[in-house]
Design a protein around this motif. Structure first.
Motif, mmCIF file in Angstrom:
data_model
loop_
_atom_site.group_PDB
_atom_site.id
_atom_site.type_symbol
_atom_site.label_atom_id
_atom_site.label_comp_id
_atom_site.label_asym_id
_atom_site.label_seq_id
_atom_site.Cartn_x
_atom_site.Cartn_y
_atom_site.Cartn_z
ATOM 1 N N ARG A 250 -22.567 30.817 -8.031
ATOM 2 C CA ARG A 250 -23.063 31.370 -9.287
ATOM 3 C C ARG A 250 -23.952 30.366 -10.009
ATOM 4 N NH1 ARG A 250 -21.358 30.349 -14.133
ATOM 5 N NH2 ARG A 250 -19.335 29.565 -13.425
ATOM 6 N N LEU A 251 -23.527 29.104 -10.028
ATOM 7 C CA LEU A 251 -24.334 28.076 -10.680
ATOM 8 C C LEU A 251 -25.693 27.943 -10.002
ATOM 9 C CD1 LEU A 251 -21.584 25.345 -11.256
ATOM 10 C CD2 LEU A 251 -22.621 26.838 -12.973
ATOM 11 N N ALA A 252 -25.710 28.014 -8.667
ATOM 12 C CA ALA A 252 -26.982 27.938 -7.947
ATOM 13 C C ALA A 252 -27.858 29.146 -8.271
ATOM 14 C CB ALA A 252 -26.725 27.837 -6.453
ATOM 15 N N ALA A 253 -27.237 30.320 -8.364
ATOM 16 C CA ALA A 253 -28.003 31.525 -8.683
ATOM 17 C C ALA A 253 -28.604 31.459 -10.081
ATOM 18 C CB ALA A 253 -27.100 32.760 -8.554
ATOM 19 N N GLN A 254 -27.966 30.696 -10.955
ATOM 20 C CA GLN A 254 -28.466 30.545 -12.317
ATOM 21 C C GLN A 254 -29.522 29.456 -12.439
ATOM 22 O OE1 GLN A 254 -24.789 29.913 -14.447
ATOM 23 N NE2 GLN A 254 -24.317 32.099 -14.548
ATOM 24 N N GLY A 255 -29.820 28.780 -11.336
ATOM 25 C CA GLY A 255 -30.899 27.802 -11.361
ATOM 26 C C GLY A 255 -30.503 26.375 -11.093
ATOM 27 N N MET A 256 -29.228 26.098 -10.901
ATOM 28 C CA MET A 256 -28.786 24.735 -10.613
ATOM 29 C C MET A 256 -29.023 24.419 -9.139
ATOM 30 S SD MET A 256 -25.021 23.014 -11.327
ATOM 31 C CE MET A 256 -25.037 23.568 -13.032
ATOM 32 N N THR A 257 -29.479 23.196 -8.860
ATOM 33 C CA THR A 257 -29.673 22.770 -7.482
ATOM 34 C C THR A 257 -28.486 21.926 -7.044
ATOM 35 O OG1 THR A 257 -32.084 22.753 -7.730
ATOM 36 C CG2 THR A 257 -31.165 21.509 -5.886
ATOM 37 N N LEU A 258 -27.788 22.379 -6.026
ATOM 38 C CA LEU A 258 -26.640 21.653 -5.493
ATOM 39 C C LEU A 258 -27.115 20.712 -4.392
ATOM 40 C CD1 LEU A 258 -24.165 24.661 -5.102
ATOM 41 C CD2 LEU A 258 -24.561 23.247 -7.137
ATOM 42 N N VAL A 259 -26.567 19.507 -4.374
ATOM 43 C CA VAL A 259 -26.854 18.535 -3.327
ATOM 44 C C VAL A 259 -25.529 17.949 -2.860
ATOM 45 C CG1 VAL A 259 -29.189 17.985 -4.121
ATOM 46 C CG2 VAL A 259 -27.233 16.716 -5.058
ATOM 47 N N GLY A 260 -25.560 17.228 -1.735
ATOM 48 C CA GLY A 260 -24.335 16.656 -1.192
ATOM 49 C C GLY A 260 -23.926 15.386 -1.905
ATOM 50 N N LEU A 261 -22.992 14.690 -1.305
ATOM 51 C CA LEU A 261 -22.462 13.455 -1.865
ATOM 52 C C LEU A 261 -23.585 12.421 -2.013
ATOM 53 C CD1 LEU A 261 -19.573 12.293 -2.576
ATOM 54 C CD2 LEU A 261 -19.670 11.177 -0.354
ATOM 55 N N THR A 262 -23.665 11.789 -3.168
ATOM 56 C CA THR A 262 -24.690 10.772 -3.411
ATOM 57 C C THR A 262 -24.365 9.521 -2.613
ATOM 58 O OG1 THR A 262 -25.115 11.631 -5.627
ATOM 59 C CG2 THR A 262 -25.822 9.379 -5.179
ATOM 60 N N GLN A 263 -25.343 9.076 -1.794
ATOM 61 C CA GLN A 263 -25.075 7.967 -0.882
ATOM 62 C C GLN A 263 -25.821 6.689 -1.204
ATOM 63 O OE1 GLN A 263 -25.849 9.638 3.090
ATOM 64 N NE2 GLN A 263 -23.662 9.548 3.474
ATOM 65 N N ALA A 264 -27.129 6.767 -1.408
ATOM 66 C CA ALA A 264 -27.926 5.541 -1.503
ATOM 67 C C ALA A 264 -29.159 5.769 -2.367
ATOM 68 C CB ALA A 264 -28.334 5.063 -0.109
ATOM 69 N N TYR A 265 -29.800 4.650 -2.717
ATOM 70 C CA TYR A 265 -31.020 4.687 -3.528
ATOM 71 C C TYR A 265 -31.966 3.613 -3.019
ATOM 72 C CZ TYR A 265 -34.052 3.932 -7.596
ATOM 73 O OH TYR A 265 -35.134 3.777 -8.441
ATOM 74 N N GLU A 266 -33.223 3.982 -2.882
ATOM 75 C CA GLU A 266 -34.225 3.001 -2.472
ATOM 76 C C GLU A 266 -35.602 3.447 -2.961
ATOM 77 O OE1 GLU A 266 -35.805 0.625 1.521
ATOM 78 O OE2 GLU A 266 -34.381 2.276 1.694
ATOM 79 N N ASN A 267 -36.270 2.555 -3.668
ATOM 80 C CA ASN A 267 -37.642 2.798 -4.122
ATOM 81 C C ASN A 267 -37.794 4.124 -4.868
ATOM 82 O OD1 ASN A 267 -38.492 0.372 -2.927
ATOM 83 N ND2 ASN A 267 -38.830 1.387 -0.952
ATOM 84 N N GLY A 268 -36.860 4.383 -5.753
ATOM 85 C CA GLY A 268 -36.965 5.578 -6.584
ATOM 86 C C GLY A 268 -36.450 6.850 -5.950
ATOM 87 N N THR A 269 -35.921 6.769 -4.724
ATOM 88 C CA THR A 269 -35.451 7.963 -4.019
ATOM 89 C C THR A 269 -33.952 7.865 -3.742
ATOM 90 O OG1 THR A 269 -37.583 8.384 -2.970
ATOM 91 C CG2 THR A 269 -35.643 9.330 -1.909
ATOM 92 N N ILE A 270 -33.239 8.938 -4.069
ATOM 93 C CA ILE A 270 -31.800 9.014 -3.793
ATOM 94 C C ILE A 270 -31.585 9.800 -2.510
ATOM 95 C CG2 ILE A 270 -29.631 10.055 -4.557
ATOM 96 C CD1 ILE A 270 -30.120 9.224 -7.298
ATOM 97 N N THR A 271 -30.647 9.323 -1.694
ATOM 98 C CA THR A 271 -30.280 9.990 -0.455
ATOM 99 C C THR A 271 -28.904 10.633 -0.615
ATOM 100 O OG1 THR A 271 -31.515 8.351 0.832
ATOM 101 C CG2 THR A 271 -29.910 9.691 2.016
ATOM 102 N N PHE A 272 -28.782 11.871 -0.113
ATOM 103 C CA PHE A 272 -27.525 12.603 -0.191
ATOM 104 C C PHE A 272 -26.974 12.850 1.214
ATOM 105 C CE2 PHE A 272 -30.217 14.014 -3.754
ATOM 106 C CZ PHE A 272 -29.434 13.568 -4.813
ATOM 107 N N ALA A 277 -22.603 21.816 2.639
ATOM 108 C CA ALA A 277 -22.034 23.078 3.129
ATOM 109 C C ALA A 277 -20.549 22.923 3.456
ATOM 110 C CB ALA A 277 -22.805 23.559 4.357
ATOM 111 N N ASP A 278 -20.184 21.785 4.059
ATOM 112 C CA ASP A 278 -18.780 21.551 4.386
ATOM 113 C C ASP A 278 -17.938 21.439 3.117
ATOM 114 O OD1 ASP A 278 -19.321 21.570 7.072
ATOM 115 O OD2 ASP A 278 -19.419 19.398 7.276
ATOM 116 N N ASN A 279 -18.455 20.778 2.093
ATOM 117 C CA ASN A 279 -17.705 20.622 0.845
ATOM 118 C C ASN A 279 -17.516 21.968 0.153
ATOM 119 O OD1 ASN A 279 -17.585 17.859 1.269
ATOM 120 N ND2 ASN A 279 -19.405 17.431 0.047
ATOM 121 N N ILE A 280 -18.571 22.798 0.149
ATOM 122 C CA ILE A 280 -18.450 24.128 -0.439
ATOM 123 C C ILE A 280 -17.445 24.968 0.341
ATOM 124 C CG2 ILE A 280 -19.678 26.272 -0.945
ATOM 125 C CD1 ILE A 280 -20.453 24.020 -2.819
#
Length: 424
Positions: A250-272, A277-280
C-alpha cells in the motif's frame, strides 16, 4: 561530606522505575528512585510529535489504573502516556527525585552495598536497580560519513516534517518507528525512500480483535525465549490514525519507493542489498501464520468471531520490489536527509560493577544480576516476550521486588540473631 543512605536505589523513572517503586512500596522496602530528567521523559522529548502507543489503551497500561478519558480500544498519544506514569506515581506517592543524574556506581570494598556518585551528592545503597530500559544510546550505523552533503538524524530526534530541508528523504529501518515516520513524511508531500530489512508484520486487528489480544490468547507474549534467528527481528506495527496493519504494498502504491537493506556508501551513492523481495515475503509469511493460528484458536474454542477472508488477500509485488533499486545516488534522487530508524544500544558505562559479559551485556537471570545487589529492569526478553512492554515490565518489577524483599529478610535475621558458640 554528608552521605545519604538508602536500602534500594532505583535508577530511572520511566515505566520500569515507576512499576518497581510500586512493588517495593507494597513490600515495605525503603527505596529512592532517581531520574535525571522528568518522569517518563523519553516519551515526551525523544519521540516524534504524532507518536501514539502501538497497543490499545486496554492493553498498554499497568493493572492498577486505566487511562483517563481514553476509549479502551484507542491508541493513546505520547504525552498522555507520559502523564499516565506521572499520575500513577502520584497514586502511591512514589519516592521519585527528578533532576538527579547517576554518574557512577561502585561496590563498597569489604562490606555490602554500593557507593553511588550523583549530580546531587553521594548515596550509599544496599541494592541498585538499573531501570533505564533498552532505549539508551541511539544507533546510527557507520555507513554514510558525517561530511556527506545530507542531513542525518536518528529517529529519536525526528519530530515532524518541518524540521527537514526541502527534498526527498531516505528512512532506514522499517520497524514500527521507521514505517510510521516514513508514512507521515509521505503524507506531508515528501518523496520518500524506505530501506526495508527483515521484519515481522502482524495484522493490526483480525476477526474483530487487536493483535495484542491474539498474542495474549495464543501465549506468545509469555514466550520465554525468541525463536532461532529472531532475536533482533523488528516488528512493523502502528497505532497511527486509529490503528492499521502495516502494508508495504500500500505504501508503494501511494508513492513510496521501497529498497532493501542499506549496505554501503561511496562517492555519494548508497548501495542496497538484494533482499527486498525476500524481506517482504518473510513479513507476509509472518502475517499469514498469525491468521492461521487465530483461525485455529477460534475453531478449537468455538468463538463467535466473524470471518475475515479479505485479510488474506495479498496483492502483487509493486515495481520497486520486483525490480528493486540496488544503487541510489543521493544527489540525483534529490535526497537531502536520512533518518536512521535503526534502534538503540544499552549504555551502562556508569555502572562500574562486575555484571556484564565481554560485549557489555548484563549477565542476569530474570533481571537478577550475577553481582549480588545489582538488578536490571526493562530489558527486552527479560523474562518473556512482553518484558519491555508497559504491562510486561510491571510483572518483571514484581519479581525483582520479591527478590529484594526476600534478601532483606535474610539479612535482617542475620543482624538480629544472637547465638552462643557451641560447646563440647
Amino acid at each position: 561530606m554528608t552521605v545519604e543512605k538508602v536500602d534500594t536505589l532505583v535508577v530511572g523513572a520511566g515505566q520500569a522505575g515507576v512499576a518497581l517503586s510500586e512493588h517495593l512500596s507494597k513490600s515495605g522496602v525503603p527505596h529512592l528512585v532517581v531520574e535525571r530528567h522528568r518522569i517518563a521523559e523519553r516519551w515526551r522529548s525523544e519521540r516524534w510529535d504524532s507518536l501514539v502507543a502501538n497497543g490499545p489503551a486496554w492493553h498498554d497500561r499497568f493493572p492498577g489504573m486505566e487511562f483517563s478519558d481514553a476509549d479502551p480500544d484507542a491508541f493513546v498519544p505520547k504525552e498522555k502516556v507520559a502523564d499516565y506514569f506521572v499520575a500513577y506515581a502520584e497514586k502511591f506517592a512514589a519516592p521519585i527525585r527528578c533532576g538527579v543524574e547517576v554518574k557512577e556506581v561502585r561496590k563498597i570494598p569489604g562490606r555490602p552495598g554500593f557507593r553511588v556518585e550523583t549530580s546531587d551528592g553521594v548515596i550509599e545503597a544496599n541494592n541498585v536497580v538499573a531501570a533505564t530500559g533498552p532505549f539508551q544510546r541511539p544507533i546510527i550505523p557507520r555507513v554514510v560519513p558525517d561530511d556527506a552533503e545530507v542531513l542525518q538524524i536518528h529517529s529519536n530526534t525526528y519530530r515532524n516534517s518541518d524540521q527537514l530541508p526541502d527534498g526527498a528523504v531516505l528512512v532506514v529501518g522499517a520497524g514500527s518507528s521507521g514505517v510510521q515516520i516514513a508514512d507521515e513524511l509521505l503524507r506531508s508531500g515528501k518523496r520518500v525512500y524506505l530501506s526495508v530489512g527483515p521484519h515481522d508484520r502482524p495484522p493490526r486487528a483480525y476477526r474483530g480483535r487487536d493483535f495484542c489480544w491474539w498474542l495474549g490468547v495464543l501465549g506468545k507474549w509469555d514466550a520465554e525465549t525468541p525463536g532461532p534467528g529472531t532475536e533482533h527481528v523488528t516488528i512493523a506495527v502502528s497505532g497511527a490514525r486509529g490503528g492499521e496493519t502495516v502494508d508495504f504494498r500500500r505504501l508503494a502504491a501511494q508513492g513510496m519507493t521501497l529498497v532493501g537493506l542499506t549496505q554501503a556508501y561511496e562517492n555519494g551513492t548508497i548501495t542496497f542489498a538484494q533482499d527486498l523481495a525476500d524481506n517482504i515475503a518473510r513479513g507476509d509469511a509472518n502475517y499469514l501464520s498469525l491468521l492461521d493460528e487465530a483461525d485455529a484458536y477460534v475453531a478449537r474454542n468455538g468463538l463467535d468471531l466473524p470471518e475475515e477472508n479479505a485479510a488474506r488477500e495479498i496483492g502483487p509485488d509493486p515495481e520497486c520490489v520486483s525490480n528493486p533499486t540496488l544503487k541510489l545516488n543521493l544527489a540525483e534522487a534529490g535526497i537531502t536527509s536520512i533518518i536512521w530508524a535503526t534502534g538503540y544500544a544499552v549504555d551502562y558505562s556508569w555502572l562500574k560493577v562486575d555484571a556484564f559479559d565481554e560485549k557489555g551485556r548484563p549477565k542476569h537471570q530474570r533481571g537478577v544480576s550475577v553481582e549480588p545487589g545489582i538488578y536490571f529492569l526493562g530489558l527486552p526478553w527479560q523474562s518473556r516476550r512482553g518484558s519491555s512492554f508497559i504491562w510486561g515490565v510491571w510483572h518483571d518489577a514484581k519479581h525483582l521486588a520479591d527478590r529484594i524483599s526476600t534478601q532483606r529478610k535474610y539479612l535482617a535475621y542475620h543482624a538480629s540473631a544472637k547465638r552462643e558458640p557451641a560447646t563440647a
